[in-house]
Structure formats: C-alpha cells, structure tokens
Design an enzyme around this catalytic site. Structure first.
Site, PDB file in Angstrom:
ATOM      1  N   ARG A  91       6.331   4.057  15.618  1.00 42.42           N
ATOM      2  CA  ARG A  91       5.124   4.820  15.962  1.00 42.42           C
ATOM      3  C   ARG A  91       4.580   4.495  17.349  1.00 42.42           C
ATOM      4  O   ARG A  91       4.090   5.380  18.047  1.00 42.42           O
ATOM      5  CB  ARG A  91       4.040   4.555  14.916  1.00 42.42           C
ATOM      6  CG  ARG A  91       4.390   5.193  13.610  1.00 42.42           C
ATOM      7  CD  ARG A  91       3.369   4.904  12.546  1.00 42.42           C
ATOM      8  NE  ARG A  91       3.729   5.639  11.338  1.00 42.42           N
ATOM      9  CZ  ARG A  91       3.112   5.506  10.178  1.00 42.42           C
ATOM     10  NH1 ARG A  91       2.103   4.653  10.058  1.00 42.42           N
ATOM     11  NH2 ARG A  91       3.486   6.208   9.137  1.00 42.42           N
ATOM     12  N   LEU A 150      -4.686  13.089   9.532  1.00 37.54           N
ATOM     13  CA  LEU A 150      -3.266  12.733   9.637  1.00 37.54           C
ATOM     14  C   LEU A 150      -2.340  13.824   9.128  1.00 37.54           C
ATOM     15  O   LEU A 150      -2.574  14.403   8.070  1.00 37.54           O
ATOM     16  CB  LEU A 150      -3.020  11.465   8.808  1.00 37.54           C
ATOM     17  CG  LEU A 150      -1.580  10.963   8.877  1.00 37.54           C
ATOM     18  CD1 LEU A 150      -1.383  10.101  10.102  1.00 37.54           C
ATOM     19  CD2 LEU A 150      -1.207  10.190   7.634  1.00 37.54           C
ATOM     20  N   HIS A 188      -5.039   4.799  13.432  1.00 34.44           N
ATOM     21  CA  HIS A 188      -4.564   4.956  12.054  1.00 34.44           C
ATOM     22  C   HIS A 188      -4.593   3.672  11.232  1.00 34.44           C
ATOM     23  O   HIS A 188      -4.916   3.691  10.054  1.00 34.44           O
ATOM     24  CB  HIS A 188      -3.132   5.484  12.119  1.00 34.44           C
ATOM     25  CG  HIS A 188      -2.494   5.704  10.793  1.00 34.44           C
ATOM     26  ND1 HIS A 188      -3.021   6.553   9.848  1.00 34.44           N
ATOM     27  CD2 HIS A 188      -1.355   5.189  10.240  1.00 34.44           C
ATOM     28  CE1 HIS A 188      -2.234   6.560   8.774  1.00 34.44           C
ATOM     29  NE2 HIS A 188      -1.238   5.736   8.981  1.00 34.44           N
ATOM     30  N   GLU A 244       3.990  11.213   8.624  1.00 30.32           N
ATOM     31  CA  GLU A 244       5.292  11.002   9.262  1.00 30.32           C
ATOM     32  C   GLU A 244       6.420  11.617   8.427  1.00 30.32           C
ATOM     33  O   GLU A 244       7.517  11.880   8.933  1.00 30.32           O
ATOM     34  CB  GLU A 244       5.507   9.488   9.407  1.00 30.32           C
ATOM     35  CG  GLU A 244       6.721   9.089  10.190  1.00 30.32           C
ATOM     36  CD  GLU A 244       6.644   7.615  10.587  1.00 30.32           C
ATOM     37  OE1 GLU A 244       5.700   7.242  11.316  1.00 30.32           O
ATOM     38  OE2 GLU A 244       7.501   6.836  10.156  1.00 30.32           O
ATOM     39  N   GLN A 261      -2.728   0.413  15.499  1.00 29.26           N
ATOM     40  CA  GLN A 261      -1.723   1.482  15.499  1.00 29.26           C
ATOM     41  C   GLN A 261      -2.343   2.861  15.733  1.00 29.26           C
ATOM     42  O   GLN A 261      -3.282   3.250  15.034  1.00 29.26           O
ATOM     43  CB  GLN A 261      -0.990   1.497  14.159  1.00 29.26           C
ATOM     44  CG  GLN A 261       0.063   2.583  14.076  1.00 29.26           C
ATOM     45  CD  GLN A 261       1.059   2.329  12.964  1.00 29.26           C
ATOM     46  OE1 GLN A 261       0.797   2.652  11.815  1.00 29.26           O
ATOM     47  NE2 GLN A 261       2.182   1.732  13.315  1.00 29.26           N
ATOM     48  N   PHE A 303      12.160   7.755   7.492  1.00 28.29           N
ATOM     49  CA  PHE A 303      10.877   7.426   8.115  1.00 28.29           C
ATOM     50  C   PHE A 303      11.149   6.720   9.439  1.00 28.29           C
ATOM     51  O   PHE A 303      12.250   6.226   9.683  1.00 28.29           O
ATOM     52  CB  PHE A 303      10.056   6.527   7.174  1.00 28.29           C
ATOM     53  CG  PHE A 303       8.764   7.164   6.705  1.00 28.29           C
ATOM     54  CD1 PHE A 303       8.778   8.317   5.944  1.00 28.29           C
ATOM     55  CD2 PHE A 303       7.531   6.614   7.034  1.00 28.29           C
ATOM     56  CE1 PHE A 303       7.597   8.917   5.512  1.00 28.29           C
ATOM     57  CE2 PHE A 303       6.346   7.193   6.622  1.00 28.29           C
ATOM     58  CZ  PHE A 303       6.371   8.358   5.856  1.00 28.29           C
ATOM     59  N   HIS A 341      -1.262   6.598  15.312  1.00 22.63           N
ATOM     60  CA  HIS A 341      -0.234   7.406  14.646  1.00 22.63           C
ATOM     61  C   HIS A 341       0.072   8.615  15.523  1.00 22.63           C
ATOM     62  O   HIS A 341      -0.848   9.243  16.052  1.00 22.63           O
ATOM     63  CB  HIS A 341      -0.752   7.844  13.273  1.00 22.63           C
ATOM     64  CG  HIS A 341       0.294   8.431  12.390  1.00 22.63           C
ATOM     65  ND1 HIS A 341       0.900   9.637  12.646  1.00 22.63           N
ATOM     66  CD2 HIS A 341       0.862   7.973  11.242  1.00 22.63           C
ATOM     67  CE1 HIS A 341       1.783   9.895  11.695  1.00 22.63           C
ATOM     68  NE2 HIS A 341       1.782   8.899  10.831  1.00 22.63           N
TER      69      HIS A 341
HETATM   70  C1  FAD Z   1      -4.206   9.225   5.885  1.00 25.96           C
HETATM   71  C2  FAD Z   1      -3.402   7.973   5.638  1.00 25.96           C
HETATM   72  C3  FAD Z   1      -2.103   8.061   5.156  1.00 25.96           C
HETATM   73  C4  FAD Z   1      -1.359   6.912   4.931  1.00 25.96           C
HETATM   74  N1  FAD Z   1      -0.083   7.030   4.443  1.00 25.96           N
HETATM   75  C5  FAD Z   1       0.632   5.907   4.203  1.00 25.96           C
HETATM   76  C6  FAD Z   1       1.948   6.001   3.644  1.00 25.96           C
HETATM   77  O1  FAD Z   1       2.445   7.074   3.342  1.00 25.96           O
HETATM   78  N2  FAD Z   1       2.621   4.842   3.445  1.00 25.96           N
HETATM   79  C7  FAD Z   1       2.115   3.623   3.747  1.00 25.96           C
HETATM   80  O2  FAD Z   1       2.778   2.610   3.538  1.00 25.96           O
HETATM   81  N3  FAD Z   1       0.853   3.512   4.259  1.00 25.96           N
HETATM   82  C8  FAD Z   1       0.114   4.612   4.467  1.00 25.96           C
HETATM   83  N4  FAD Z   1      -1.149   4.505   4.975  1.00 25.96           N
HETATM   84  C9  FAD Z   1      -1.755   3.164   5.098  1.00 25.96           C
HETATM   85  C10 FAD Z   1      -2.180   2.666   3.719  1.00 25.96           C
HETATM   86  O3  FAD Z   1      -2.627   3.763   2.941  1.00 25.96           O
HETATM   87  C11 FAD Z   1      -3.304   1.644   3.772  1.00 25.96           C
HETATM   88  O4  FAD Z   1      -3.015   0.669   4.729  1.00 25.96           O
HETATM   89  C12 FAD Z   1      -3.445   0.959   2.410  1.00 25.96           C
HETATM   90  O5  FAD Z   1      -3.546   1.920   1.387  1.00 25.96           O
HETATM   91  C13 FAD Z   1      -4.640   0.027   2.381  1.00 25.96           C
HETATM   92  O6  FAD Z   1      -4.797  -0.413   1.055  1.00 25.96           O
HETATM   93  P1  FAD Z   1      -5.766  -1.602   0.709  1.00 25.96           P
HETATM   94  O7  FAD Z   1      -5.650  -1.839  -0.763  1.00 25.96           O
HETATM   95  O8  FAD Z   1      -5.536  -2.749   1.607  1.00 25.96           O
HETATM   96  O9  FAD Z   1      -7.229  -1.045   1.058  1.00 25.96           O
HETATM   97  P2  FAD Z   1      -8.014   0.278   0.598  1.00 25.96           P
HETATM   98  O10 FAD Z   1      -7.195   1.192  -0.220  1.00 25.96           O
HETATM   99  O11 FAD Z   1      -8.658   0.798   1.826  1.00 25.96           O
HETATM  100  O12 FAD Z   1      -9.121  -0.293  -0.367  1.00 25.96           O
HETATM  101  C14 FAD Z   1     -10.211  -1.058   0.112  1.00 25.96           C
HETATM  102  C15 FAD Z   1     -11.105  -1.381  -1.055  1.00 25.96           C
HETATM  103  O13 FAD Z   1     -12.093  -2.307  -0.650  1.00 25.96           O
HETATM  104  C16 FAD Z   1     -13.355  -1.881  -1.125  1.00 25.96           C
HETATM  105  N5  FAD Z   1     -14.371  -2.429  -0.230  1.00 25.96           N
HETATM  106  C17 FAD Z   1     -14.390  -2.438   1.112  1.00 25.96           C
HETATM  107  N6  FAD Z   1     -15.496  -3.058   1.554  1.00 25.96           N
HETATM  108  C18 FAD Z   1     -16.201  -3.459   0.460  1.00 25.96           C
HETATM  109  C19 FAD Z   1     -17.428  -4.131   0.260  1.00 25.96           C
HETATM  110  N7  FAD Z   1     -18.212  -4.528   1.276  1.00 25.96           N
HETATM  111  N8  FAD Z   1     -17.833  -4.364  -1.013  1.00 25.96           N
HETATM  112  C20 FAD Z   1     -17.083  -3.954  -2.070  1.00 25.96           C
HETATM  113  N9  FAD Z   1     -15.916  -3.294  -1.922  1.00 25.96           N
HETATM  114  C21 FAD Z   1     -15.478  -3.062  -0.684  1.00 25.96           C
HETATM  115  C22 FAD Z   1     -13.262  -0.363  -1.112  1.00 25.96           C
HETATM  116  O14 FAD Z   1     -14.221   0.206  -1.968  1.00 25.96           O
HETATM  117  C23 FAD Z   1     -11.844  -0.173  -1.627  1.00 25.96           C
HETATM  118  O15 FAD Z   1     -11.832  -0.252  -3.030  1.00 25.96           O
HETATM  119  C24 FAD Z   1      -1.916   5.646   5.203  1.00 25.96           C
HETATM  120  C25 FAD Z   1      -3.215   5.550   5.688  1.00 25.96           C
HETATM  121  C26 FAD Z   1      -3.953   6.698   5.915  1.00 25.96           C
HETATM  122  C27 FAD Z   1      -5.331   6.560   6.464  1.00 25.96           C
END
Ligand code: FAD
Length: 564
Positions: A275, A241, A342, A244, A229, A113, A231
């Site tokens: 990136r 997306l 991203h 990577e 960021q 990566f 991407h």
């Molecule tokens: C297409 C894509 C591919 C990616 N691939 C990778 C990868 O391969 N490796 C890597 O390390 N990272 C990757 N990332 C980044 C990574 O996926 C995210 O940064 C990470 O999953 C975020 O997780 P989180 O638990 O912080 O939030 P999220 O998974 O976004 O969860 C947020 C939660 O908060 C809840 N929520 C939000 N607002 C409210 C509200 N007002 N009331 C109640 N609930 C609420 C939502 O319902 C959800 O349950 C990728 C991102 C994208 C977009």
C-alpha cells in the site's frame, strides 16, 4: 464494585477474541465497549483475512511477504507467530460459523491482495469483518455466564497501584452518565486505532485512540507511531474506503492519460504492490499534474475490467458505496479515488503475548504494536493480527490471573478525579472553540503534514500547532450539559486522546530521518538501515514526549532492497 480476573476494554475482533480465549481458560472475564460490540469498527473490514491455507502455500512465504511489506521494520519473531498460527485460526473461525466464500470445488476461496506472493486472503464477499464480528458475538452469548458485558460504557482512565501495576479502570455509563470503578487482576486494551486524528479517514467516528492515549498517560511506551498507512483507494470527497479486494479481483489504476502508471513504480506487482508503494505512486501522479477529477486530485480505479458477474458477487458492498457516495456504477465506469488515512501501524508496545511494560496491562489489535506491520501493513493482515494476538493476550492474562491477587488500587481518588474532570468539561464557559472545530483542524493538519510525503518544515509546523490545539482543547466547550447519552462530553475526552496520538506520530516522524514504509521524508528520501533499522519508542516524560529506541528482531530475513 465489580471485580474480574480479566477485564477487556474494547469489543471489536481483538477484544472479543481475547474474551473468548480467557473464558475458555476458566478466568472470570468482562468486556467493556463504548458502543454496542457489533458496532465496533472491525465491522467495517471488507476485503478479507490472510492465512497460508492453500496446499501450495506456506506460512514462511506469508511471513516473508509480511517482513518485506513492513520494509524490514516488523519484528520477525512476532511475524512468525502470526503467520504460523494463521491457518488454524481461520479454520477455527470457519468451524464456529463464519461463512467464508467457497470456490466451485467447494474449497475455501482465496483472493489476491497487495504485497502477497500467493492468493491467500479468505473473504466473505466484501463484508468480512461484519461476518467475523457477528459470529464472535454469538460465541460470547454462549459464554454469558462467565463473560460479563459492559456495553456502552466509556473507559476514562486506567487504575494503577503504588508500584505502577494496572488493577482496573474507571468508566462512565454512556446511557446514564454514572461513573464507576472496576477492579481487575489484568486489563487488556483492545480499543482499536486512532484514525479520527486525521481528516479524511476511512475510520469511523469512534476510532479516536483512547486506548493508546490511556496507556501512554499511564507510562507505557508507544512504538512505531510515525508509521501511518494511507490506503490507495479512498473516495475523494469522503475518504470512504474502496477495498483492496477490487484490485485483488483485477481492477486497474489509471492517470489522466489513461496509463496504468503502476508499471513505473512496481512493474511486477502493478496495482498489487504494497500500500505504501501504491499510495506514493498515486500521489506522485497527482502532484505532477496527471490526476483526474476536480482539481486533478484523484486517480481512476477501473473495476469495469473485472467481469460484471464477479463484481456483483464478490464486491457487492463497494458497488453500493460507489452508487450511494459517488453516484458511479463501478461495473460500468471508473471511479475517482485517492490515497487516504486508513490504519496506524504503531501503538502500545507489547510482546507476543500482548504484555505491555506495565504489570497487568495488555494490549491487542490496532491499539497495540507487536510489531507485525513495521513500516507498512499488508492488506488483510490486520484482522489476523487482532485474532492471533487477541487470543494470545486473553490466554496469557487468564493464566496470570490464576497466580496473582487483586492489586491494591486507590480507586476512590481516581474516580473522584475523573468525575471532577468531566464536571469541569461540562461547566466550561463558552469563550473557547467547540470540540468539533478543534478536531477538524487537527485532522486537516495531520493530513497536510503527516501524510504520504513529509518533510522537516511541515512536521515542525504540525508539532507547534498540535501544542496550540491542546491548549484550545483544554478550554473547548460543549452544548450538552446532561447525563443521558452525553456524546458531547465523550467527544471532548476523545479529542484529548487524539491529540496525544497525533503528537506521538509527529514526534516519531520528526525523529526518523529516513524514508521507510509509510514514512517518506522528501528531505531524507532513502532508507538508511545503518542508522534507522530500529523502532522509535515514545513515552511520556512529565508533560512532554520522550524518545528512545529499541532493536528490530530479525530471525531469518536480512534486510534487502524492496522491489515489487
Ligand atoms: C473500512 C475499513 C476496512 C478494513 N478492511 C480490512 C480488511 O479487509 N482486512 C484487514 O485485515 N483489515 C481491515 N481493516 C483494518 C481492521 O478492520 C482494523 O484494524 C481492525 O478491525 C481493528 O480491530 P480492533 O479489535 O483492534 O479494534 P476495533 O474493531 O476498532 O474495536 C475497538 C473497540 O474498542 C472500544 N473502545 C474504544 N475506546 C473505548 C473507550 N474509551 N471505552 C470503552 N471502549 C472503547 C470500541 O467501542 C470498540 O469496541 C479495515 C479497516 C477499515 C477502516
């Protein structure tokens, strides 16, 4: 009224990991999410998760790569915690059922990566987030007696007591429109990022900065918000997306002359530089007239150099994406991509246990800024961040709950205010603009002025326009007047959250008069450690943002010139 030791807002990877950790410590736990947990945006994560698992690897090497990737803005104490704890966390995931890809010897396979000096990304084809999220949800099911789930509940605000400590939240049941208050000794924000403040973005419609804005409104500082960021490989039309992992498997980037132009910007790492470096190199090719596709606004990503069998096995999801969204068979021809929004490196400022400056309020995952990513996140370090700091926040909050009582919050007054606010939105006269129009303007504005390259004039334009959009948003009208699944009214609330996040990003970007990581100022093109090796913290001051600084924690890696 429901009462919990630990109430987690967000059921992506950070939230679910926090819930499991707090439950294991014996706390009474609840997890709330505005969508069904397995629709949280973590489900989209594709390429994998980093950990120094290989016998030839070492967590210190992972930590150094992360520090360098951050352009020396990441806090090294937090980076050390994350990288040291990574191998155990990934092995834990494998033990509870995540089907990581294995090599021919039967060992966990690791892929290359960006910005990494060794192959250290564990993966499940290109659906790693989905595989992890579903396994964690199964684990939550096992804890159904100790973890309550409020699925499809939308949090509208945090409850604070008279000393400013957090004691719960107000939320709306998306299904019925019922408003309710929830008391908690601790609240953990795990609400994800704010990508929808940009257009286009790789982030789903639900990624609207709610947690960042709620903490900001409650008085918590935001940190590193200028670091956004882009991407390097997003589809030109839609911003979707292309992981990577494609470049990790060997895919090339080509300009209109068929050149692998990364040889100029990163002769050693080529397409696998960090990136920010790759996105800038691509944008330079496009800006200097060597782009491809309609209007020369793209770059070719050539996956045909990867053996077809390997592509179909390890990158199968992007084979589908290429076919369905660009009409391209990536195993046979290059696909046109460009840099796209991203991830946000900034967020609610926390320590390594997820604590914010507000007593009883924690944050973990993309909503938070620990800061392990500094000026630029390495690919596959975000999933790791969600798990390590989700778990630590859950454990810390559970321990804190054991020695504390419920804060005395005036929930009735806050509940009334939030109900009146929502009634007010529904009753707005139809003389302003629609929420969707304002949101679209905001996204395009940010993509124009707070993207890969920035300058004072553009950022000042963005700042002024954001103020105007905020005024318009306060009058924006909606169609749906009902109570059942009224996504319209939630969209109006989300627009307000996104405007807060965009404002903090632009204020931070104006303030930082240098180029570092994802922030490249064409009017200040050099990194300036003497003046800017520091975090920018932004708090709410009355109505407007207030800027202050905090030091970067350096443990063992002194800043040096960054070359790939
Ligand atoms: C297409 C894509 C591919 C990616 N691939 C990778 C990868 O391969 N490796 C890597 O390390 N990272 C990757 N990332 C980044 C990574 O996926 C995210 O940064 C990470 O999953 C975020 O997780 P989180 O638990 O912080 O939030 P999220 O998974 O976004 O969860 C947020 C939660 O908060 C809840 N929520 C939000 N607002 C409210 C509200 N007002 N009331 C109640 N609930 C609420 C939502 O319902 C959800 O349950 C990728 C991102 C994208 C977009």
């Amino acid at each position: 009224m429901p009462e919990h030791d630990v109430l987690i807002i967000g059921a992506g990877l950070a939230g679910q990991r926090a819930a499991l950790a707090a439950a294991r410590e014996g706390a009474s736990v609840a997890i709330m999410s505005k969508v069904h947990p397995v629709r949280s945006h973590s489900v989209a994560a594709a390429g994998g998760i980093n950990a120094a698992i290989a016998v030839t690897d070492d967590w210190r090497s992972h930590a150094y790569d992360t520090v360098k990737g951050s352009d020396f803005l990441g806090d090294q104490d937090a980076i050390e915690v994350m990288c040291r704890e990574a191998p155990d966390e990934v092995m834990h995931l494998e033990h509870i059922g995540v089907t990581f890809h294995r090599n021919e010897k039967g060992e966990m396979d690791l892929r290359a990566f960006g910005g990494a000096s060794a192959k250290r990304t564990a993966y499940v084809a290109d659906i790693t987030g989905q595989a992890m999220l579903h396994v964690l949800y199964e684990q939550l099911m096992k804890h159904h007696e100790t973890v309550d789930r409020y699925e499809e509940w939308f949090t509208t605000s945090l409850l604070l007591d008279e000393h400013g400590a957090c004691g719960g939240v107000i939320a709306r049941d998306v299904r019925s429109g019922e408003m309710s208050s929830f008391r908690a000794k601790n609240v953990i924000l795990a609400c994800g990022g704010a990508g929808q403040a940009y257009k286009p973005t790789t982030n789903g419609l639900i990624v609207t900065g709610d947690g960042i804005a709620m903490a900001y409104r409650a008085g918590a500082p935001l940190m590193d918000m200028e670091m956004v960021q882009y991407h390097p490989t997003c589809l030109v039309e839609t911003g979707i997306l292309i992981t990577e992992g494609a470049r990790g498997e060997g895919a090339h980037l080509l300009n209109s002359q068929g050149e692998r132009f990364m040889s100029k910007a990163a002769p050693n790492k080529m397409e696998l530089a960090s990136r920010d470096v790759v996105s800038r190199a691509e944008q330079t090719e496009i800006d200097e007239g060597r782009g491809v596709g309609p209007g020369g606004t793209g770059i070719y990503l050539d996956v045909t150099v990867v053996p077809r069998k390997r592509t179909l096995e390890a990158l199968r999801e992007i084979v589908n994406l290429g076919r369905d969204f660009a009409g391209v068979d990536i195993t046979r021809e290059p696909i046109t991509i460009r840099p796209g929004q991203h991830y946000i490196m900034g967020g609610v400022k926390t320590d390594v246990d997820g604590r914010t400056s507000i007593e009883g309020l924690y944050a973990a995952g993309e909503v938070a800024c620990v800061s392990v990513h500094g000026g630029n996140r390495l690919g596959a370090n975000s999933l790791l961040d969600t798990l390590i700091f989700g778990r630590r926040a859950g454990e810390h909050a559970a321990a804190r709950a054991a020695g504390t009582s419920f804060p005395d919050v005036d929930w009735k007054a806050q509940l009334r205010r939030d109900m009146e606010m929502i009634d007010g939105i529904i009753a707005r006269p139809r003389d302003g603009r629609r929420v969707s129009e304002i949101k679209s303007d905001l996204g395009e504005l940010m993509n124009r002025h707070a993207a890969v390259f920035r300058d004072e004039a553009g950022l000042q334009t963005a700042r002024e326009r954001i103020d105007e959009l905020r005024e318009e948003a306060d009058r924006a009208w909606i169609d749906d007047q009902g109570t059942v699944f009224n996504q319209d009214v939630l969209g109006a609330l989300e627009l307000g959250y996104m405007i807060d996040c965009a404002e903090a990003t632009v204020v931070g970007a104006i303030e930082r008069k240098e180029s570092r990581g994802a922030q490249f100022r064409t009017d200040y093109p050099e990194r300036n450690d003497a003046e800017w090796l520091k975090h920018i913290d932004i708090t709410r001051n009355g109505d407007g943002p207030k800027v202050s600084y905090s030091p970067v924690t350096i443990t063992q890696w002194e800043p040096e010139e960054r070359k790939y």
